[in-house]
Design an enzyme around this catalytic site. Structure first.
Site, mmCIF file in Angstrom:
data_model
loop_
_atom_site.group_PDB
_atom_site.id
_atom_site.type_symbol
_atom_site.label_atom_id
_atom_site.label_comp_id
_atom_site.label_asym_id
_atom_site.label_seq_id
_atom_site.Cartn_x
_atom_site.Cartn_y
_atom_site.Cartn_z
ATOM 1 N N GLU A 98 -123.215 59.177 28.658
ATOM 2 C CA GLU A 98 -123.483 58.718 30.022
ATOM 3 C C GLU A 98 -124.890 59.125 30.461
ATOM 4 O O GLU A 98 -125.606 58.347 31.090
ATOM 5 C CB GLU A 98 -122.460 59.302 31.011
ATOM 6 C CG GLU A 98 -121.020 58.996 30.671
ATOM 7 C CD GLU A 98 -120.335 60.078 29.840
ATOM 8 O OE1 GLU A 98 -119.146 60.329 30.068
ATOM 9 O OE2 GLU A 98 -120.988 60.675 28.963
ATOM 10 N N CYS A 124 -117.428 63.843 32.229
ATOM 11 C CA CYS A 124 -117.291 65.236 32.630
ATOM 12 C C CYS A 124 -117.931 65.408 34.012
ATOM 13 O O CYS A 124 -118.572 64.492 34.538
ATOM 14 C CB CYS A 124 -117.961 66.155 31.606
ATOM 15 S SG CYS A 124 -119.778 66.082 31.629
ATOM 16 N N CYS A 127 -121.819 64.781 34.074
ATOM 17 C CA CYS A 127 -122.144 63.349 34.032
ATOM 18 C C CYS A 127 -121.747 62.660 35.330
ATOM 19 O O CYS A 127 -122.466 61.791 35.817
ATOM 20 C CB CYS A 127 -121.472 62.688 32.840
ATOM 21 S SG CYS A 127 -122.175 63.209 31.260
#
Length: 164
Positions: A98, A124, A127
């Site tokens: 990402e 996560c 990100c």
């Protein structure tokens, strides 16, 4: 000697086509799976693409920054230290898929505000913070990822996320 093609005859090449056409979400998630194959992470290959108006804008996969040796060459520090998945991200020499997709948009001057991020797994917390500030409004992913903070933060945003 090769024959000249006859202008009146048209040769149609038959491709093995699936019986049903994939939805746009399935289409972009299939592309994400291919992008993930470029990953150089020893633990898990992740791919991401950013799409706006059904047009692919950027791609990203997890791995070391450009010009640095990949974990395939150096080994995985987190593995050596027996660090669980989702913990101590700062000890990894790689960027997440990402992050790389967002960075590619910045490098090439591509606006991703209002775009959709397709990813092999749920982002996560690190990100997700970038996704929020980049103005991405939708996330479509294939697998879950154990990150309670990311899940809590996502609930506070207007970002639509769906697992496909």
């Amino acid at each position: 000697m090769a024959q000249k093609p006859n202008a009146k005859s048209k040769t149609v090449t038959k491709l093995a086509m699936p019986r049903t056409r994939p939805s746009w979400d399935e289409y972009f998630l299939d592309i994400v799976a291919l992008v993930a194959r470029r990953s150089t992470c020893l633990r898990r290959g992740v791919g991401a693409v950013i799409v706006k108006d059904k047009r692919l804008l950027t791609t990203g996969y997890n791995g070391a920054p450009s010009g640095l040796r990949h974990c395939l060459e150096t080994g995985c520090l987190r593995e050596k230290l027996k660090i669980s998945s989702g913990e101590r991200h700062e000890l990894c020499r790689g960027l997440h898929a990402e992050q790389n997709a967002i960075i590619q948009a910045a490098v090439h001057g591509v606006s991703i505000k209002g775009a959709t991020l397709y990813c092999t797994s749920h982002p996560c917390a690190i990100c997700l913070k970038m996704i929020i500030n980049a103005g991405i409004t939708n996330i479509v992913y294939r697998e879950g990822y154990s990150d309670k903070l990311a899940e809590q933060m996502l609930e506070e945003t207007g970002i639509e996320a769906k697992k496909l």
